[in-house]
Design a protein around this motif. Structure first.
Motif, short mmCIF file in Angstrom:
data_model
loop_
_atom_site.label_atom_id
_atom_site.label_comp_id
_atom_site.label_asym_id
_atom_site.label_seq_id
_atom_site.Cartn_x
_atom_site.Cartn_y
_atom_site.Cartn_z
N MET A 1 0.83 -1.20 0.00
CA MET A 1 0.00 0.00 0.00
C MET A 1 0.87 1.26 0.00
O MET A 1 1.89 1.32 0.66
CB MET A 1 -0.91 0.00 1.23
CG MET A 1 -1.84 1.19 1.31
SD MET A 1 -3.18 0.89 2.50
CE MET A 1 -4.11 2.41 2.34
N PHE B 1 0.50 5.40 0.68
CA PHE B 1 -0.42 6.27 1.40
C PHE B 1 -0.42 7.69 0.84
O PHE B 1 0.57 8.14 0.25
CB PHE B 1 -0.04 6.35 2.88
CG PHE B 1 -0.12 5.03 3.59
CD1 PHE B 1 -1.26 4.68 4.29
CD2 PHE B 1 0.96 4.15 3.57
CE1 PHE B 1 -1.33 3.47 4.97
CE2 PHE B 1 0.89 2.94 4.24
CZ PHE B 1 -0.25 2.59 4.94
N HIS C 1 -0.18 10.40 2.57
CA HIS C 1 0.87 11.21 3.22
C HIS C 1 2.19 10.46 3.33
O HIS C 1 2.95 10.69 4.27
CB HIS C 1 0.40 11.67 4.60
CG HIS C 1 -0.75 12.64 4.52
ND1 HIS C 1 -0.61 13.91 4.06
CD2 HIS C 1 -2.06 12.48 4.80
CE1 HIS C 1 -1.78 14.52 4.07
NE2 HIS C 1 -2.68 13.67 4.52
N ASN D 1 3.90 8.47 4.70
CA ASN D 1 4.21 7.69 5.91
C ASN D 1 5.58 7.02 5.85
O ASN D 1 5.74 5.90 6.31
CB ASN D 1 3.13 6.63 6.17
CG ASN D 1 1.79 7.25 6.49
OD1 ASN D 1 1.70 8.46 6.65
ND2 ASN D 1 0.76 6.44 6.55
N LEU D 2 6.55 7.71 5.27
CA LEU D 2 7.91 7.18 5.33
C LEU D 2 8.40 7.24 6.77
O LEU D 2 7.92 8.05 7.56
CB LEU D 2 8.83 8.00 4.43
CG LEU D 2 8.62 7.82 2.93
CD1 LEU D 2 9.65 8.65 2.17
CD2 LEU D 2 8.72 6.37 2.51
N PHE D 3 9.38 6.39 7.10
CA PHE D 3 9.95 6.43 8.44
C PHE D 3 11.02 7.51 8.46
O PHE D 3 12.05 7.39 7.81
CB PHE D 3 10.53 5.06 8.79
CG PHE D 3 9.53 3.95 8.65
CD1 PHE D 3 8.23 4.09 9.13
CD2 PHE D 3 9.87 2.77 8.01
CE1 PHE D 3 7.30 3.07 9.01
CE2 PHE D 3 8.94 1.74 7.88
CZ PHE D 3 7.65 1.90 8.37
N PRO D 4 10.79 8.60 9.20
CA PRO D 4 11.64 9.78 9.06
C PRO D 4 13.06 9.58 9.57
O PRO D 4 13.96 10.32 9.19
CB PRO D 4 10.91 10.85 9.89
CG PRO D 4 10.07 10.09 10.83
CD PRO D 4 9.69 8.81 10.13
N PRO E 1 14.07 11.16 4.50
CA PRO E 1 12.83 11.74 3.93
C PRO E 1 12.79 13.26 3.98
O PRO E 1 12.35 13.89 3.02
CB PRO E 1 11.74 11.12 4.81
CG PRO E 1 12.29 9.79 5.20
CD PRO E 1 13.77 10.01 5.37
N GLN F 1 9.63 11.59 -2.09
CA GLN F 1 9.22 10.77 -0.93
C GLN F 1 8.19 9.74 -1.36
O GLN F 1 8.24 8.58 -0.95
CB GLN F 1 8.63 11.66 0.16
CG GLN F 1 9.65 12.52 0.86
CD GLN F 1 9.07 13.21 2.09
OE1 GLN F 1 8.44 12.59 2.92
NE2 GLN F 1 9.29 14.49 2.18
N ARG G 1 9.30 1.14 -1.46
CA ARG G 1 9.24 0.43 -0.18
C ARG G 1 8.16 -0.65 -0.22
O ARG G 1 8.36 -1.77 0.26
CB ARG G 1 8.94 1.43 0.94
CG ARG G 1 8.83 0.80 2.30
CD ARG G 1 8.65 1.83 3.39
NE ARG G 1 7.31 2.41 3.39
CZ ARG G 1 6.86 3.25 4.32
NH1 ARG G 1 7.67 3.62 5.31
NH2 ARG G 1 5.65 3.74 4.26
N GLN H 1 2.49 6.16 10.82
CA GLN H 1 3.69 5.34 10.98
C GLN H 1 3.33 3.92 11.35
O GLN H 1 3.90 2.97 10.84
CB GLN H 1 4.60 5.96 12.05
CG GLN H 1 5.16 7.31 11.65
CD GLN H 1 6.22 7.19 10.57
OE1 GLN H 1 7.13 6.39 10.67
NE2 GLN H 1 6.07 7.96 9.51
N LEU I 1 16.77 13.37 11.74
CA LEU I 1 15.32 13.45 11.72
C LEU I 1 14.84 14.85 11.39
O LEU I 1 13.82 15.02 10.74
CB LEU I 1 14.82 13.06 13.11
CG LEU I 1 13.37 12.66 13.20
CD1 LEU I 1 13.12 11.49 12.29
CD2 LEU I 1 13.05 12.28 14.62
N ARG J 1 6.57 12.67 7.24
CA ARG J 1 5.80 11.53 7.71
C ARG J 1 5.95 10.36 6.76
O ARG J 1 5.62 10.47 5.63
CB ARG J 1 4.34 11.89 7.77
CG ARG J 1 4.12 12.85 8.88
CD ARG J 1 2.67 13.09 9.03
NE ARG J 1 2.47 14.17 9.98
CZ ARG J 1 1.28 14.71 10.15
NH1 ARG J 1 0.26 14.28 9.47
NH2 ARG J 1 1.14 15.67 11.01
#
Lengths: 224, 266, 255
Positions: B103, B105, B107, B109-112, B156, B164, B171, C148, C248, C255
């Motif tokens: 999936m 998304f 927004h 939703n990458l892991f920052p 990101p 992104q 991913r 997340q 970060l 996000r």
């Protein structure tokens, strides 16, 4: 000496502690009133046009927040007489508490004032309102309501630090409990009762603040 | 060009059978039936609140359904066989079924706190048990495919929205899913960045036998890319058909209204 | 969804204030010590400061461990344990630190448990700050955007794995500034142990004050020592934050 809970003793000391509780409450309210005023003054100074005033105020706030309230209480109570200003313990304590929490409140005020949109200042300037009137009549009324819960949290924090006044002999709850304990060698009841008193009031106050937050949140929603 | 929807003879890749989903009194999916054939590209359009995103979220098992059954390649996703009947799926079954699906998304939703390549390596390593090198090779290949060969070690926050989102696609692909879900993947992007993301999806569609479901507001892309377009209204499919049929000659009044409103907005 | 606001947002004006305080503190220190004849009592005060640091360090350790346990229990433990953790947090946040200290020092012996002043001090202050710390931890974990968790779910990462690899690293960065404030609160609160006869900085100040009566100089120097210790904590936490947040926080929000 008795390791167990003695209800007779509780009945005996409850009226005495009740009177002391009034002193604690009084110290809390007066101290907080002072903190609110001092905080506003410090906040305004932190935003002054003069950089000297601005930096001095920032340094004072940082200094007060970085050092223990207990030492500040000692400093005022024992130190001021050297300048010919002898205060009784309660008054010295109140001033110390007011200064200490004033420094915390200053930051809260500042956040509230910063959160008022820039456009409000500009609109007031466009209407030719003088800066003082803008601040008093336009900015502050918008800045205060959203920060009431944060100020409330500091009221509760201040309340919980009033036992420090016992260190200079103010006969508030903690000092009274200690005296009672040392007289009878029964510390369990007085100190536990004092703890309960703080617990009940803090929980009540926290619930009130949450309620306030919700109401402010609800009221703020249609406006935005 | 315009393949017909799932022929009845072969097992559909995705099958919704009278699926309902409610939030309190609000019904977001109302006894939905939907079959998607293997390799089919389905675009889902409709007004906001029509339940189109929920279709993807329940398929990914991010939310539980209240009624009905979802099948993936003939196997129930939300339920598992036990005895003669079906019982609600346990976590293990859900994880097994989820492995077929990827999936992307709205927004990202990458892991920052992880670089692009780490984002693409985390799940292959910990879920599929790939070694570090193998995972890195796979991630680098996919990032190259989405045009980010030079951004492997960027975090990101150092990438544009379009970049992104392309990492997010890589991913999801790294898990080798058979079905890909795209949830309004260009809605959070500035208009000039949409193209690079849509191009990646376009290439993906032509090069692979992936089944794709996408919720989108990009009518032009839906028309050009999809085999079938489903118009959702009030938790049901109000109308569906080939892009030519649906955009060229909408039958349902709500479809006409919606398309008119969308056209006016452009 | 609440944006993950962390320290650096307010850091540049705060850095100015910090510099101003340092300069002010240094100048004040020179001024006070120049007419204070500080040699008379500085060694005593420094000995007290060592005790203060000891209590603060021990208390910090207790606080972090207590906060970790309470947070884990509140978020992931079965019911009775969860209640216990909630009770701990509410009890220690709801009563005052001095009351807790006196309770451990004066009441526990009545129940047959005698603690040394040092142990009572470390335990009471650590447990007190730990209760606030648990709130900080819970807030930071809950502030990690739901997306997340969903993205991890879509990648089939398990719950524990998601927590350890995805959520906690992000929460950790968000936790550093509020923990910095808590450590300073703890440092300030160590002065309370002087009231249970532990000879920390505040105790030495009181003692010297009674023998020398040079109140302003003594308490002036003591305030400056506390200020210096606070600044050290602030600087250390800033450095930690920069290290942890380097990757970060380059952009505002990702996000």
């Amino acid at each position: 000496m008795n390791a167990h809970w003695d209800w007779n003793y509780v009945h005996e000391i409850l009226p005495i502690l009740g009177e002391a509780a009034l002193i604690t409450l009084q110290a809390t309210l007066l101290g907080f009133a002072l903190a609110l005023v001092i905080g506003l003054v410090l906040a305004v100074c932190r935003m002054a046009a003069n950089p000297l005033v601005r930096h001095a105020a920032a340094a004072v706030v940082e200094f007060i927040r970085s050092t223990p309230l207990l030492i500040q209480i000692f400093f005022l109570y024992y130190g001021l007489p050297e300048f010919g200003l002898a205060l009784d313990a309660m008054l010295a304590g109140l001033i110390a508490i007011g200064l200490h929490y004033g420094a915390y409140c200053a930051e809260v005020y500042r956040a509230g004032i910063d959160n008022v949109p820039r456009g409000q200042w500009e609109a007031a300037a466009a209407l030719n309102l003088p800066p003082q009137a803008t601040f008093r009549r336009i900015i502050l009324p918008q800045a205060i309501p959203p920060i009431v819960p944060a100020l409330g949290n500091y009221l509760v924090a201040l309340f919980k630090e009033t036992p420090l006044l016992s260190a200079i002999g103010v006969l508030e709850l903690m000092q009274t409990a200690k005296i009672l304990g040392s007289e009878s060698f029964q510390y369990t009841e007085p100190i536990t009762l004092v703890g309960l008193y703080f617990l009940v009031f803090s929980l009540l106050a926290s619930a009130l603040i949450r309620l306030l937050e919700r109401r402010l949140g609800v009221r703020a929603a249609p406006r935005s | 060009m315009n393949e017909s929807p799932a022929s009845s003879s072969e097992t559909p890749m995705v099958r919704f059978e009278r699926v309902s989903k409610r939030y309190g009194a609000l019904t977001v999916l109302d006894q939905l039936d939907l079959d998607v054939a293997s390799g089919e590209k389905v675009a889902i359009i409709g007004p906001s609140g029509s339940g189109k995103t929920t279709v993807l979220r329940v398929l990914m098992a991010l939310e539980r359904i209240d009624d009905g059954v979802i099948h993936i390649d003939g196997e129930p996703l939300t339920h598992m066989p036990q005895g003669d009947g079906l019982v609600p799926a346990d976590a293990r079954h859900l994880r097994k079924m989820r492995s077929h699906i990827g999936m992307v998304f709205q927004h990202f939703n990458l892991f920052p706190h992880m670089s692009a390549v780490q984002n693409c390596m985390e799940a292959p390593m910990s879920v599929l048990g790939l070694g570090k090198e193998e995972a890195h090779t796979r991630a680098a290949e996919l990032l190259t495919m989405v045009g980010l060969a030079d951004k492997l070690d960027h975090h990101p926050a150092q990438l544009s929205g379009g970049q992104q989102q392309r990492v997010a696609i890589a991913r999801a692909l790294a898990m080798r899913p058979r079905v890909m879900l795209f949830d309004e993947v260009t809605s959070a992007l500035d208009p000039e960045l949409c193209g690079e993301v849509l191009n990646v999806i376009r290439e993906l569609g032509s090069a692979h036998q992936l089944t794709m479901l996408m919720v989108t507001h990009q009518m032009g892309f839906a028309r050009e890319f999809a085999d079938r377009v489903c118009f959702f209204d009030a938790g049901r499919i109000a109308e569906q058909g080939s892009p030519e049929e649906l955009f060229g000659n909408p039958q349902h009044e709500r479809t006409q209204q919606f398309l008119r409103a969308v056209m006016e907005a452009i | 969804m609440p944006a993950n606001r962390t320290g650096p947002t307010g850091s540049s004006p705060a850095a100015g204030a910090l510099a101003a305080v340092a300069i002010l503190g240094f100048a004040g220190g020179l001024l006070v010590s120049s007419f204070a004849g500080f040699r008379d009592f500085l060694p005593e005060l420094l000995r007290g400061a060592a005790t203060t640091v000891q209590v603060a360090a021990g208390g910090s350790l207790v606080a972090v461990v207590a906060a970790l346990l309470a947070t884990t229990a509140r978020l992931y433990a079965p019911l009775p344990l969860r209640w216990l953790a909630v009770a701990y947090v509410e009890l220690f946040r709801g009563t005052s630190a001095l009351v807790q200290l006196f309770w451990l020092f004066f009441v526990l012996p009545m129940l047959g448990i005698s603690l040394s002043p040092m142990t009572a001090g470390i335990a009471a202050l650590g447990l007190n700050i730990g209760a606030y710390g648990s709130e900080v931890m819970r807030g930071a974990i809950e502030a990690v955007p739901r997306g997340q968790w969903e993205a991890a779910s879509a990648l089939n990462l398990g719950r524990f794995r998601t927590l350890r690899r995805i959520v906690l690293p992000q929460a950790f960065v968000a936790m550093i500034p509020p923990w910095g404030n808590l450590f300073i609160e703890l440092l300030k609160a160590t002065s309370l142990v002087s009231l249970i006869t532990l000879s920390d900085l505040a105790f030495k100040a009181q003692q010297l004050n009674q023998t020398t009566l040079r109140t302003v100089e003594i308490f002036g120097i003591v305030l400056l020592i506390y200020l210096a210790l606070s600044l050290l904590v602030t600087l250390a936490m800033r450095a930690l934050e920069r290290r942890a947040g380097r990757r970060l926080l380059r952009g505002k929000e990702a996000r």
